[in-house]
Design a protein around this motif. Sequence first.
Motif, short mmCIF file in Angstrom:
data_model
loop_
_atom_site.label_atom_id
_atom_site.label_comp_id
_atom_site.label_asym_id
_atom_site.label_seq_id
_atom_site.Cartn_x
_atom_site.Cartn_y
_atom_site.Cartn_z
N LYS A 435 39.70 -140.00 -17.08
CA LYS A 435 40.36 -139.80 -15.78
C LYS A 435 40.09 -140.99 -14.85
O LYS A 435 40.97 -141.47 -14.13
CB LYS A 435 39.84 -138.53 -15.11
CG LYS A 435 40.25 -137.23 -15.78
CD LYS A 435 39.55 -136.06 -15.09
CE LYS A 435 39.80 -134.72 -15.75
NZ LYS A 435 41.13 -134.18 -15.41
N LEU A 438 41.92 -144.04 -15.92
CA LEU A 438 43.33 -143.84 -15.58
C LEU A 438 43.57 -144.23 -14.12
O LEU A 438 44.55 -144.92 -13.80
CB LEU A 438 43.70 -142.38 -15.81
CG LEU A 438 45.18 -142.04 -15.98
CD1 LEU A 438 45.77 -142.75 -17.19
CD2 LEU A 438 45.33 -140.52 -16.14
N LEU A 443 44.87 -148.11 -18.55
CA LEU A 443 45.56 -147.04 -19.27
C LEU A 443 45.17 -146.97 -20.74
O LEU A 443 44.93 -145.89 -21.28
CB LEU A 443 47.08 -147.24 -19.12
CG LEU A 443 47.95 -146.04 -19.47
CD1 LEU A 443 47.57 -144.84 -18.61
CD2 LEU A 443 49.42 -146.37 -19.28
N LYS A 447 43.27 -144.12 -22.84
CA LYS A 447 43.81 -143.52 -24.06
C LYS A 447 42.72 -143.38 -25.12
O LYS A 447 42.62 -142.33 -25.80
CB LYS A 447 44.95 -144.38 -24.58
CG LYS A 447 45.53 -143.90 -25.91
CD LYS A 447 46.59 -144.86 -26.41
CE LYS A 447 47.06 -144.48 -27.81
NZ LYS A 447 48.02 -145.48 -28.35
N TYR A 450 40.62 -140.44 -24.32
CA TYR A 450 41.32 -139.18 -24.59
C TYR A 450 41.39 -138.88 -26.09
O TYR A 450 41.32 -137.72 -26.51
CB TYR A 450 42.72 -139.22 -23.98
CG TYR A 450 42.74 -138.89 -22.50
CD1 TYR A 450 42.26 -137.66 -22.04
CD2 TYR A 450 43.23 -139.80 -21.57
CE1 TYR A 450 42.28 -137.36 -20.69
CE2 TYR A 450 43.26 -139.51 -20.21
CZ TYR A 450 42.77 -138.28 -19.77
OH TYR A 450 42.79 -137.96 -18.43
N GLU A 470 45.67 -132.02 -21.55
CA GLU A 470 45.60 -133.25 -20.74
C GLU A 470 45.54 -134.49 -21.63
O GLU A 470 46.25 -135.49 -21.38
CB GLU A 470 44.36 -133.20 -19.83
CG GLU A 470 44.20 -134.44 -18.96
CD GLU A 470 42.99 -134.37 -18.05
OE1 GLU A 470 42.54 -135.44 -17.60
OE2 GLU A 470 42.49 -133.27 -17.79
N ILE A 474 48.41 -137.44 -21.63
CA ILE A 474 48.21 -138.82 -21.20
C ILE A 474 48.47 -139.79 -22.35
O ILE A 474 49.06 -140.87 -22.15
CB ILE A 474 46.78 -139.02 -20.64
CG1 ILE A 474 46.57 -138.15 -19.39
CG2 ILE A 474 46.53 -140.49 -20.31
CD1 ILE A 474 47.51 -138.44 -18.24
N THR A 478 51.16 -142.87 -22.35
CA THR A 478 50.92 -144.28 -22.69
C THR A 478 51.88 -144.75 -23.78
O THR A 478 52.36 -145.88 -23.76
CB THR A 478 49.46 -144.49 -23.16
OG1 THR A 478 49.22 -143.72 -24.33
CG2 THR A 478 48.48 -144.10 -22.08
#
Length: 549
Positions: A435, A438, A443, A447, A450, A470, A474, A478
Amino acid sequence: MLRYRLTIPVLFVSVSLWGQQVDQARELLKQGKANDAIVRLRQSVQQDQENIEAWLLLAQAYLQVGKADSAGIAAQRVIEEEDTTTEAYLLAAKAAVEQKNFAGAIALLRKGLSVRKINTAPLNLHLGTILLAKDSVDAAIVALTLAKESNPNDPAIYEGLGDAYFRRGVNGMAIMQYEKALELDSTRASSQYKLAKVFLKDRRYNDAARMYLHVIQRDPQNYAAYQEVGKLYYSAKQYANAAKYLSMYIEHVPTANEETAMAMEALFLSKQYEQALVFAQRVLQREPQSIKANRIAANALVELQRYNEALPHFTNLTKLDSLRVDDLKRLGKAYAETKQDSLAALSYELAVKLDPKDADLYGDLGAILMRTKNYSRAIWAFEQRYTLDPSAVSAYINYGISNMALARWDTARVALRKALELRPQFLTSHLYLAKCLLALDSLHQAKEEYLKVIELADSAREKHKNELAEAHGIIGFTLLLDKKYPQAEEQLTISIRYKTDNPQTHLWLAQALALQNKREEAKREYKMCLKLDPKNKDAQKGLEILEAQ
Protein backbone atom coordinates in the motif's frame (compact mmCIF):
# COMPACT_ATOMS: atom_id res chain seq x y z
CA MET A 1 -27.66 -85.02 98.02
CA LEU A 2 -30.39 -83.82 95.83
CA ARG A 3 -29.86 -80.27 96.99
CA TYR A 4 -26.10 -80.56 96.45
CA ARG A 5 -26.61 -81.84 92.94
CA LEU A 6 -28.91 -78.93 92.13
CA THR A 7 -26.43 -76.30 93.26
CA ILE A 8 -23.65 -77.47 90.98
CA PRO A 9 -25.32 -76.58 87.66
CA VAL A 10 -26.68 -73.34 89.14
CA LEU A 11 -23.14 -72.21 90.07
CA PHE A 12 -21.88 -73.25 86.63
CA VAL A 13 -24.60 -71.36 84.84
CA SER A 14 -23.91 -68.27 86.98
CA VAL A 15 -20.19 -68.20 86.19
CA SER A 16 -20.88 -68.81 82.52
CA LEU A 17 -23.52 -66.10 82.46
CA TRP A 18 -21.24 -63.39 83.90
CA GLY A 19 -18.45 -64.48 81.59
CA GLN A 20 -20.81 -63.93 78.70
CA GLN A 21 -21.67 -60.51 80.09
CA VAL A 22 -17.98 -59.51 79.97
CA ASP A 23 -17.61 -60.82 76.41
CA GLN A 24 -20.73 -58.95 75.33
CA ALA A 25 -19.49 -55.77 77.01
CA ARG A 26 -16.16 -56.03 75.19
CA GLU A 27 -17.98 -56.26 71.83
CA LEU A 28 -20.21 -53.32 72.75
CA LEU A 29 -17.13 -51.23 73.53
CA LYS A 30 -15.68 -52.09 70.12
CA GLN A 31 -18.94 -50.89 68.59
CA GLY A 32 -18.78 -47.62 70.56
CA LYS A 33 -21.80 -48.55 72.68
CA ALA A 34 -20.14 -47.73 75.99
CA ASN A 35 -23.34 -47.08 77.98
CA ASP A 36 -24.74 -50.51 77.10
CA ALA A 37 -21.39 -52.04 78.04
CA ILE A 38 -21.46 -50.28 81.43
CA VAL A 39 -24.83 -51.86 82.30
CA ARG A 40 -23.49 -55.36 81.72
CA LEU A 41 -20.15 -54.73 83.40
CA ARG A 42 -21.74 -53.31 86.54
CA GLN A 43 -23.91 -56.41 86.78
CA SER A 44 -20.79 -58.53 86.30
CA VAL A 45 -18.70 -56.86 89.03
CA GLN A 46 -21.67 -56.92 91.44
CA GLN A 47 -21.77 -60.69 91.09
CA ASP A 48 -17.97 -61.13 91.06
CA GLN A 49 -16.17 -58.21 92.67
CA GLU A 50 -12.78 -59.79 92.05
CA ASN A 51 -13.25 -59.98 88.29
CA ILE A 52 -10.24 -57.87 87.19
CA GLU A 53 -11.12 -58.05 83.50
CA ALA A 54 -14.61 -56.68 84.15
CA TRP A 55 -13.23 -53.80 86.28
CA LEU A 56 -10.69 -52.87 83.58
CA LEU A 57 -13.36 -52.89 80.87
CA LEU A 58 -15.63 -50.84 83.13
CA ALA A 59 -12.86 -48.24 83.58
CA GLN A 60 -12.45 -48.06 79.79
CA ALA A 61 -16.19 -47.68 79.30
CA TYR A 62 -16.45 -44.88 81.88
CA LEU A 63 -13.59 -43.04 80.13
CA GLN A 64 -15.41 -43.34 76.82
CA VAL A 65 -18.56 -41.68 78.20
CA GLY A 66 -16.58 -38.97 80.01
CA LYS A 67 -17.05 -40.24 83.58
CA ALA A 68 -13.41 -39.93 84.62
CA ASP A 69 -14.12 -40.11 88.35
CA SER A 70 -15.93 -43.46 87.97
CA ALA A 71 -13.19 -44.69 85.64
CA GLY A 72 -10.58 -43.87 88.27
CA ILE A 73 -12.50 -45.74 90.97
CA ALA A 74 -12.80 -48.83 88.76
CA ALA A 75 -9.09 -48.75 87.89
CA GLN A 76 -8.12 -48.24 91.56
CA ARG A 77 -10.20 -51.31 92.43
CA VAL A 78 -7.97 -53.38 90.13
CA ILE A 79 -4.80 -51.89 91.64
CA GLU A 80 -6.06 -52.84 95.11
CA GLU A 81 -6.71 -56.40 93.92
CA GLU A 82 -3.60 -56.81 91.77
CA ASP A 83 -1.07 -53.98 92.06
CA THR A 84 1.12 -55.19 89.20
CA THR A 85 -1.53 -54.79 86.47
CA THR A 86 -0.06 -52.30 83.97
CA GLU A 87 -3.37 -51.47 82.33
CA ALA A 88 -4.90 -50.49 85.65
CA TYR A 89 -2.25 -47.83 86.27
CA LEU A 90 -2.64 -46.55 82.70
CA LEU A 91 -6.41 -46.25 83.02
CA ALA A 92 -6.17 -44.66 86.47
CA ALA A 93 -3.63 -42.14 85.13
CA LYS A 94 -5.84 -41.33 82.11
CA ALA A 95 -8.77 -40.75 84.45
CA ALA A 96 -6.63 -38.42 86.57
CA VAL A 97 -5.52 -36.48 83.48
CA GLU A 98 -9.16 -36.08 82.40
CA GLN A 99 -9.78 -34.49 85.80
CA LYS A 100 -6.72 -32.21 85.31
CA ASN A 101 -4.98 -34.01 88.16
CA PHE A 102 -1.62 -34.27 86.43
CA ALA A 103 0.35 -34.69 89.63
CA GLY A 104 -1.91 -37.60 90.60
CA ALA A 105 -1.48 -39.18 87.17
CA ILE A 106 2.31 -38.90 87.40
CA ALA A 107 2.28 -40.39 90.93
CA LEU A 108 0.14 -43.33 89.75
CA LEU A 109 2.45 -44.08 86.82
CA ARG A 110 5.54 -43.88 88.98
CA LYS A 111 3.92 -46.20 91.49
CA GLY A 112 3.20 -48.63 88.68
CA LEU A 113 6.82 -48.42 87.53
CA SER A 114 8.00 -49.13 91.09
CA VAL A 115 6.11 -52.43 91.22
CA ARG A 116 6.61 -53.45 87.57
CA LYS A 117 10.03 -54.63 86.49
CA ILE A 118 9.11 -55.88 83.01
CA ASN A 119 6.85 -54.50 80.28
CA THR A 120 7.29 -50.95 81.59
CA ALA A 121 7.22 -49.31 78.16
CA PRO A 122 3.48 -48.39 78.24
CA LEU A 123 3.85 -46.77 81.66
CA ASN A 124 6.94 -44.80 80.68
CA LEU A 125 5.34 -43.78 77.40
CA HIS A 126 2.30 -42.39 79.14
CA LEU A 127 4.44 -40.79 81.83
CA GLY A 128 6.59 -39.12 79.19
CA THR A 129 3.49 -37.85 77.37
CA ILE A 130 2.09 -36.29 80.56
CA LEU A 131 5.44 -34.76 81.56
CA LEU A 132 5.76 -33.25 78.11
CA ALA A 133 2.27 -31.78 78.38
CA LYS A 134 3.37 -30.16 81.67
CA ASP A 135 6.53 -28.76 80.01
CA SER A 136 8.84 -31.08 81.93
CA VAL A 137 10.68 -31.77 78.70
CA ASP A 138 13.90 -33.22 80.11
CA ALA A 139 12.01 -35.57 82.46
CA ALA A 140 9.80 -36.58 79.51
CA ILE A 141 12.87 -37.46 77.43
CA VAL A 142 14.16 -39.66 80.26
CA ALA A 143 10.84 -41.50 80.60
CA LEU A 144 10.46 -41.96 76.84
CA THR A 145 14.03 -43.17 76.49
CA LEU A 146 13.37 -45.80 79.16
CA ALA A 147 10.22 -46.78 77.27
CA LYS A 148 12.29 -47.17 74.08
CA GLU A 149 14.81 -49.38 75.88
CA SER A 150 11.97 -51.59 77.11
CA ASN A 151 10.21 -51.76 73.74
CA PRO A 152 12.35 -50.55 70.81
CA ASN A 153 9.65 -51.42 68.23
CA ASP A 154 6.82 -49.14 69.36
CA PRO A 155 6.43 -46.21 66.91
CA ALA A 156 4.41 -44.24 69.48
CA ILE A 157 7.51 -44.00 71.70
CA TYR A 158 9.63 -42.54 68.89
CA GLU A 159 6.85 -40.10 68.05
CA GLY A 160 6.80 -39.01 71.70
CA LEU A 161 10.57 -38.53 71.65
CA GLY A 162 10.21 -36.52 68.44
CA ASP A 163 7.68 -34.29 70.20
CA ALA A 164 10.06 -33.78 73.12
CA TYR A 165 13.09 -32.95 70.98
CA PHE A 166 11.00 -30.62 68.80
CA ARG A 167 9.83 -28.85 71.96
CA ARG A 168 13.47 -28.58 73.05
CA GLY A 169 14.34 -27.08 69.63
CA VAL A 170 16.66 -29.92 68.59
CA ASN A 171 15.13 -30.32 65.14
CA GLY A 172 17.66 -32.84 63.84
CA MET A 173 16.95 -35.26 66.70
CA ALA A 174 13.21 -34.70 66.31
CA ILE A 175 13.42 -35.60 62.62
CA MET A 176 15.35 -38.79 63.44
CA GLN A 177 12.70 -39.90 65.95
CA TYR A 178 9.75 -39.21 63.63
CA GLU A 179 11.50 -40.97 60.76
CA LYS A 180 12.11 -44.00 63.01
CA ALA A 181 8.42 -44.02 63.96
CA LEU A 182 7.54 -44.04 60.25
CA GLU A 183 10.10 -46.74 59.56
CA LEU A 184 8.21 -48.92 62.06
CA ASP A 185 4.78 -47.83 60.79
CA SER A 186 4.74 -46.03 57.44
CA THR A 187 0.99 -45.40 57.72
CA ARG A 188 1.29 -43.34 60.91
CA ALA A 189 -0.32 -40.04 59.83
CA SER A 190 0.37 -38.28 63.14
CA SER A 191 4.12 -38.85 62.78
CA GLN A 192 4.00 -37.69 59.15
CA TYR A 193 2.18 -34.53 60.16
CA LYS A 194 4.64 -33.74 62.95
CA LEU A 195 7.61 -34.50 60.72
CA ALA A 196 6.19 -32.08 58.15
CA LYS A 197 6.03 -29.35 60.80
CA VAL A 198 9.68 -29.91 61.77
CA PHE A 199 10.73 -29.84 58.10
CA LEU A 200 8.80 -26.60 57.71
CA LYS A 201 10.51 -25.03 60.71
CA ASP A 202 13.86 -26.29 59.40
CA ARG A 203 13.07 -24.63 56.02
CA ARG A 204 13.11 -27.96 54.22
CA TYR A 205 10.05 -26.90 52.26
CA ASN A 206 9.99 -29.67 49.66
CA ASP A 207 10.29 -32.33 52.36
CA ALA A 208 7.57 -30.61 54.37
CA ALA A 209 5.21 -30.50 51.38
CA ARG A 210 5.91 -34.17 50.64
CA MET A 211 5.05 -35.12 54.23
CA TYR A 212 1.87 -33.05 54.29
CA LEU A 213 0.71 -34.76 51.12
CA HIS A 214 1.40 -38.17 52.71
CA VAL A 215 -0.69 -37.08 55.70
CA ILE A 216 -3.59 -36.05 53.47
CA GLN A 217 -3.39 -39.34 51.58
CA ARG A 218 -3.46 -41.34 54.83
CA ASP A 219 -5.83 -39.09 56.72
CA PRO A 220 -8.15 -37.10 54.44
CA GLN A 221 -9.89 -35.66 57.50
CA ASN A 222 -6.74 -33.90 58.72
CA TYR A 223 -7.85 -30.44 57.65
CA ALA A 224 -4.89 -28.77 59.36
CA ALA A 225 -2.65 -30.55 56.84
CA TYR A 226 -4.59 -28.98 53.95
CA GLN A 227 -4.22 -25.60 55.62
CA GLU A 228 -0.51 -25.86 56.23
CA VAL A 229 0.50 -27.33 52.89
CA GLY A 230 -1.67 -24.70 51.19
CA LYS A 231 0.12 -21.93 53.08
CA LEU A 232 3.46 -23.56 52.32
CA TYR A 233 2.75 -23.59 48.58
CA TYR A 234 1.49 -20.01 48.81
CA SER A 235 4.77 -18.89 50.44
CA ALA A 236 6.68 -20.76 47.73
CA LYS A 237 4.60 -18.95 45.06
CA GLN A 238 3.29 -22.26 43.74
CA TYR A 239 -0.13 -20.72 43.42
CA ALA A 240 -1.98 -23.52 41.63
CA ASN A 241 -1.09 -25.99 44.41
CA ALA A 242 -1.79 -23.38 47.08
CA ALA A 243 -5.23 -22.73 45.61
CA LYS A 244 -6.00 -26.44 45.48
CA TYR A 245 -5.27 -27.22 49.12
CA LEU A 246 -6.49 -23.96 50.61
CA SER A 247 -9.79 -24.39 48.75
CA MET A 248 -10.14 -27.90 50.17
CA TYR A 249 -9.43 -26.57 53.65
CA ILE A 250 -12.03 -23.81 53.29
CA GLU A 251 -14.66 -26.36 52.22
CA HIS A 252 -14.46 -27.73 55.77
CA VAL A 253 -13.64 -24.48 57.58
CA PRO A 254 -15.66 -21.83 55.69
CA THR A 255 -15.07 -19.23 58.42
CA ALA A 256 -11.29 -19.23 57.81
CA ASN A 257 -10.96 -15.62 56.66
CA GLU A 258 -7.19 -15.51 56.27
CA GLU A 259 -7.13 -18.71 54.22
CA THR A 260 -10.05 -17.49 52.08
CA ALA A 261 -8.11 -14.35 51.17
CA MET A 262 -5.01 -16.40 50.38
CA ALA A 263 -7.00 -18.87 48.26
CA MET A 264 -8.64 -15.99 46.38
CA GLU A 265 -5.25 -14.53 45.50
CA ALA A 266 -3.71 -17.92 44.68
CA LEU A 267 -6.59 -18.74 42.34
CA PHE A 268 -6.19 -15.41 40.56
CA LEU A 269 -2.42 -15.70 40.24
CA SER A 270 -2.78 -19.23 38.86
CA LYS A 271 -5.26 -17.85 36.29
CA GLN A 272 -8.28 -19.69 37.70
CA TYR A 273 -10.37 -16.58 37.24
CA GLU A 274 -13.85 -18.05 37.71
CA GLN A 275 -12.99 -19.50 41.11
CA ALA A 276 -11.00 -16.42 42.09
CA LEU A 277 -14.10 -14.35 41.41
CA VAL A 278 -16.24 -16.68 43.55
CA PHE A 279 -13.87 -16.25 46.49
CA ALA A 280 -13.62 -12.49 45.95
CA GLN A 281 -17.41 -12.19 46.03
CA ARG A 282 -17.47 -14.27 49.21
CA VAL A 283 -15.01 -11.88 50.85
CA LEU A 284 -16.94 -8.83 49.60
CA GLN A 285 -20.17 -10.11 51.14
CA ARG A 286 -18.70 -9.74 54.60
CA GLU A 287 -16.22 -6.96 53.82
CA PRO A 288 -17.43 -4.72 50.94
CA GLN A 289 -14.47 -2.36 51.35
CA SER A 290 -11.82 -5.08 50.99
CA ILE A 291 -9.13 -3.64 48.73
CA LYS A 292 -7.76 -7.03 47.74
CA ALA A 293 -11.19 -8.52 46.98
CA ASN A 294 -12.26 -5.52 44.88
CA ARG A 295 -8.95 -5.64 43.03
CA ILE A 296 -9.20 -9.36 42.27
CA ALA A 297 -12.90 -9.15 41.34
CA ALA A 298 -12.23 -6.29 38.92
CA ASN A 299 -9.22 -7.91 37.27
CA ALA A 300 -10.79 -11.39 37.15
CA LEU A 301 -13.88 -10.01 35.44
CA VAL A 302 -11.71 -8.44 32.74
CA GLU A 303 -9.95 -11.77 32.19
CA LEU A 304 -13.39 -13.39 31.92
CA GLN A 305 -14.36 -10.73 29.33
CA ARG A 306 -17.16 -9.44 31.57
CA TYR A 307 -16.06 -5.86 31.03
CA ASN A 308 -19.18 -3.98 32.10
CA GLU A 309 -19.25 -5.89 35.40
CA ALA A 310 -15.58 -5.10 36.01
CA LEU A 311 -15.96 -1.32 35.81
CA PRO A 312 -17.89 -0.81 39.12
CA HIS A 313 -15.24 -2.80 40.98
CA PHE A 314 -12.55 -0.59 39.49
CA THR A 315 -14.56 2.44 40.62
CA ASN A 316 -14.70 1.03 44.17
CA LEU A 317 -11.01 0.21 44.07
CA THR A 318 -10.15 3.75 42.97
CA LYS A 319 -11.91 5.06 46.08
CA LEU A 320 -10.07 2.64 48.35
CA ASP A 321 -6.55 2.53 46.92
CA SER A 322 -4.31 3.74 44.12
CA LEU A 323 -4.57 1.71 40.95
CA ARG A 324 -1.49 -0.31 40.11
CA VAL A 325 -0.04 -0.85 36.66
CA ASP A 326 -1.83 -4.16 36.13
CA ASP A 327 -5.09 -2.59 37.32
CA LEU A 328 -4.73 0.25 34.83
CA LYS A 329 -3.89 -2.17 32.02
CA ARG A 330 -7.04 -4.17 32.58
CA LEU A 331 -9.13 -1.06 33.19
CA GLY A 332 -7.88 0.26 29.86
CA LYS A 333 -8.89 -2.99 28.20
CA ALA A 334 -12.34 -2.85 29.83
CA TYR A 335 -12.87 0.69 28.55
CA ALA A 336 -11.58 -0.25 25.11
CA GLU A 337 -13.90 -3.25 24.85
CA THR A 338 -16.88 -1.15 25.94
CA LYS A 339 -15.99 1.49 23.27
CA GLN A 340 -14.93 4.13 25.79
CA ASP A 341 -11.73 4.90 23.90
CA SER A 342 -10.85 8.23 25.52
CA LEU A 343 -11.03 6.63 28.99
CA ALA A 344 -9.07 3.64 27.73
CA ALA A 345 -6.33 5.94 26.44
CA LEU A 346 -6.26 7.81 29.76
CA SER A 347 -5.87 4.54 31.68
CA TYR A 348 -2.99 3.42 29.49
CA GLU A 349 -1.33 6.85 29.75
CA LEU A 350 -1.46 6.59 33.57
CA ALA A 351 -0.03 3.09 33.43
CA VAL A 352 2.84 4.29 31.22
CA LYS A 353 3.69 6.97 33.77
CA LEU A 354 3.85 4.36 36.53
CA ASP A 355 5.93 1.93 34.51
CA PRO A 356 7.66 3.61 31.56
CA LYS A 357 9.72 0.47 30.90
CA ASP A 358 6.75 -1.78 30.10
CA ALA A 359 7.00 -2.20 26.34
CA ASP A 360 3.59 -3.89 25.98
CA LEU A 361 1.86 -0.90 27.55
CA TYR A 362 3.01 1.34 24.71
CA GLY A 363 1.57 -1.12 22.23
CA ASP A 364 -1.83 -1.07 23.96
CA LEU A 365 -1.78 2.71 24.20
CA GLY A 366 -0.77 3.08 20.56
CA ALA A 367 -3.61 0.81 19.39
CA ILE A 368 -6.21 2.96 21.18
CA LEU A 369 -4.65 6.17 19.86
CA MET A 370 -4.81 4.78 16.34
CA ARG A 371 -8.46 3.95 16.88
CA THR A 372 -9.16 7.52 17.96
CA LYS A 373 -7.11 8.76 14.95
CA ASN A 374 -4.55 10.43 17.20
CA TYR A 375 -1.80 9.28 14.88
CA SER A 376 0.95 11.63 16.07
CA ARG A 377 0.66 10.38 19.63
CA ALA A 378 0.31 6.79 18.36
CA ILE A 379 3.59 7.18 16.45
CA TRP A 380 5.28 8.23 19.69
CA ALA A 381 3.81 5.20 21.54
CA PHE A 382 4.92 2.69 18.91
CA GLU A 383 8.37 4.25 18.74
CA GLN A 384 8.68 3.73 22.51
CA ARG A 385 7.48 0.18 22.03
CA TYR A 386 10.09 -0.89 19.51
CA THR A 387 12.84 1.09 21.26
CA LEU A 388 12.24 -0.96 24.40
CA ASP A 389 11.78 -4.17 22.41
CA PRO A 390 13.50 -4.05 19.00
CA SER A 391 11.99 -7.44 18.12
CA ALA A 392 8.38 -6.14 18.32
CA VAL A 393 7.19 -6.68 14.74
CA SER A 394 3.71 -5.31 15.40
CA ALA A 395 5.18 -2.04 16.71
CA TYR A 396 7.03 -1.42 13.43
CA ILE A 397 3.90 -2.25 11.42
CA ASN A 398 1.62 0.02 13.46
CA TYR A 399 4.26 2.74 13.44
CA GLY A 400 4.32 2.45 9.67
CA ILE A 401 0.51 2.48 9.35
CA SER A 402 0.25 5.56 11.60
CA ASN A 403 2.82 7.38 9.47
CA MET A 404 0.91 6.36 6.34
CA ALA A 405 -2.20 7.96 7.86
CA LEU A 406 -0.23 11.23 8.02
CA ALA A 407 1.15 10.69 4.48
CA ARG A 408 4.68 10.15 5.79
CA TRP A 409 5.30 7.51 3.18
CA ASP A 410 9.09 7.24 3.29
CA THR A 411 9.14 6.87 7.09
CA ALA A 412 6.40 4.26 6.84
CA ARG A 413 8.27 2.33 4.14
CA VAL A 414 11.42 2.10 6.29
CA ALA A 415 9.44 0.84 9.29
CA LEU A 416 7.58 -1.78 7.25
CA ARG A 417 10.77 -3.08 5.69
CA LYS A 418 12.20 -3.41 9.22
CA ALA A 419 9.17 -5.49 10.18
CA LEU A 420 9.88 -7.78 7.21
CA GLU A 421 13.51 -8.15 8.23
CA LEU A 422 12.32 -9.49 11.56
CA ARG A 423 9.54 -11.65 10.15
CA PRO A 424 9.83 -12.15 6.38
CA GLN A 425 6.73 -14.34 6.03
CA PHE A 426 4.29 -12.02 7.81
CA LEU A 427 1.47 -11.27 5.40
CA THR A 428 0.38 -8.00 7.08
CA SER A 429 3.82 -6.42 6.64
CA HIS A 430 3.83 -7.23 2.91
CA LEU A 431 0.29 -5.89 2.53
CA TYR A 432 0.98 -2.50 4.11
CA LEU A 433 4.34 -2.14 2.41
CA ALA A 434 2.53 -2.74 -0.88
CA LYS A 435 0.00 0.00 0.00
CA CYS A 436 2.83 2.34 0.95
CA LEU A 437 4.74 1.70 -2.29
CA LEU A 438 1.54 2.24 -4.21
CA ALA A 439 1.19 5.67 -2.60
CA LEU A 440 4.84 6.41 -3.55
CA ASP A 441 4.01 5.52 -7.18
CA SER A 442 6.38 2.56 -7.00
CA LEU A 443 3.76 0.51 -8.79
CA HIS A 444 5.90 -2.41 -9.86
CA GLN A 445 7.53 -2.73 -6.43
CA ALA A 446 4.03 -2.72 -4.96
CA LYS A 447 3.08 -5.49 -7.39
CA GLU A 448 5.91 -7.67 -6.05
CA GLU A 449 4.66 -7.21 -2.51
CA TYR A 450 1.11 -8.07 -3.55
CA LEU A 451 2.34 -11.23 -5.23
CA LYS A 452 3.91 -12.17 -1.90
CA VAL A 453 0.58 -11.50 -0.17
CA ILE A 454 -1.13 -13.92 -2.58
CA GLU A 455 1.52 -16.55 -1.93
CA LEU A 456 1.18 -16.25 1.87
CA ALA A 457 -2.63 -16.15 1.81
CA ASP A 458 -2.98 -19.19 -0.41
CA SER A 459 -3.22 -21.65 2.49
CA ALA A 460 -6.06 -19.72 4.14
CA ARG A 461 -8.00 -18.09 1.34
CA GLU A 462 -11.30 -17.76 3.15
CA LYS A 463 -9.63 -15.99 6.06
CA HIS A 464 -7.77 -13.59 3.76
CA LYS A 465 -10.49 -12.86 1.19
CA ASN A 466 -10.14 -9.08 1.47
CA GLU A 467 -6.35 -9.17 1.21
CA LEU A 468 -6.56 -11.46 -1.83
CA ALA A 469 -9.15 -9.23 -3.46
CA GLU A 470 -6.91 -6.18 -3.00
CA ALA A 471 -3.76 -7.96 -4.16
CA HIS A 472 -5.31 -9.39 -7.35
CA GLY A 473 -6.99 -6.05 -8.03
CA ILE A 474 -3.79 -4.00 -7.85
CA ILE A 475 -1.85 -6.59 -9.84
CA GLY A 476 -4.61 -6.44 -12.45
CA PHE A 477 -4.33 -2.65 -12.50
CA THR A 478 -0.56 -2.77 -13.09
CA LEU A 479 -1.08 -5.23 -15.92
CA LEU A 480 -3.72 -2.88 -17.36
CA LEU A 481 -1.19 -0.03 -17.32
CA ASP A 482 1.36 -2.32 -18.99
CA LYS A 483 -1.24 -3.00 -21.74
CA LYS A 484 -1.38 -6.68 -20.86
CA TYR A 485 -5.15 -6.72 -21.13
CA PRO A 486 -5.96 -10.48 -21.01
CA GLN A 487 -3.75 -10.95 -17.93
CA ALA A 488 -5.29 -7.86 -16.36
CA GLU A 489 -8.78 -9.24 -17.05
CA GLU A 490 -7.83 -12.52 -15.35
CA GLN A 491 -6.47 -10.88 -12.21
CA LEU A 492 -9.37 -8.41 -11.91
CA THR A 493 -11.92 -11.19 -12.33
CA ILE A 494 -10.26 -13.14 -9.50
CA SER A 495 -10.34 -10.01 -7.34
CA ILE A 496 -14.09 -9.59 -7.90
CA ARG A 497 -14.63 -13.24 -7.07
CA TYR A 498 -13.20 -12.54 -3.59
CA LYS A 499 -14.92 -9.16 -3.17
CA THR A 500 -17.86 -8.25 -5.37
CA ASP A 501 -18.67 -4.76 -4.09
CA ASN A 502 -15.56 -2.76 -4.99
CA PRO A 503 -16.54 -0.25 -7.73
CA GLN A 504 -12.89 0.51 -8.60
CA THR A 505 -12.19 -3.14 -9.50
CA HIS A 506 -15.28 -3.28 -11.72
CA LEU A 507 -14.11 -0.06 -13.43
CA TRP A 508 -10.64 -1.47 -14.17
CA LEU A 509 -12.15 -4.71 -15.43
CA ALA A 510 -14.51 -2.76 -17.69
CA GLN A 511 -11.54 -0.84 -19.11
CA ALA A 512 -9.55 -4.04 -19.69
CA LEU A 513 -12.54 -5.59 -21.46
CA ALA A 514 -13.17 -2.49 -23.55
CA LEU A 515 -9.55 -2.38 -24.69
CA GLN A 516 -9.97 -5.98 -25.88
CA ASN A 517 -13.12 -4.90 -27.75
CA LYS A 518 -15.33 -7.01 -25.49
CA ARG A 519 -17.99 -4.33 -25.65
CA GLU A 520 -20.98 -6.03 -24.00
CA GLU A 521 -18.94 -7.43 -21.14
CA ALA A 522 -17.33 -4.03 -20.65
CA LYS A 523 -20.75 -2.34 -20.57
CA ARG A 524 -21.88 -4.80 -17.90
CA GLU A 525 -18.89 -3.96 -15.72
CA TYR A 526 -19.31 -0.19 -16.20
CA LYS A 527 -22.94 -0.53 -15.11
CA MET A 528 -21.95 -2.58 -12.07
CA CYS A 529 -19.44 0.11 -11.14
CA LEU A 530 -22.14 2.79 -11.42
CA LYS A 531 -24.54 0.70 -9.38
CA LEU A 532 -22.00 0.60 -6.57
CA ASP A 533 -20.81 4.20 -7.14
CA PRO A 534 -23.43 6.23 -9.08
CA LYS A 535 -21.21 9.33 -9.28
CA ASN A 536 -18.20 7.59 -10.78
CA LYS A 537 -17.35 9.85 -13.74
CA ASP A 538 -14.86 7.45 -15.34
CA ALA A 539 -17.51 4.72 -15.48
CA GLN A 540 -20.11 7.13 -16.90
CA LYS A 541 -17.71 8.32 -19.59
CA GLY A 542 -16.58 4.81 -20.52
CA LEU A 543 -20.18 3.60 -20.80
CA GLU A 544 -21.16 6.61 -22.92
CA ILE A 545 -18.30 5.95 -25.35
CA LEU A 546 -19.30 2.32 -25.77
CA GLU A 547 -22.97 3.13 -26.26
CA ALA A 548 -22.16 5.84 -28.80
CA GLN A 549 -20.17 3.47 -31.01
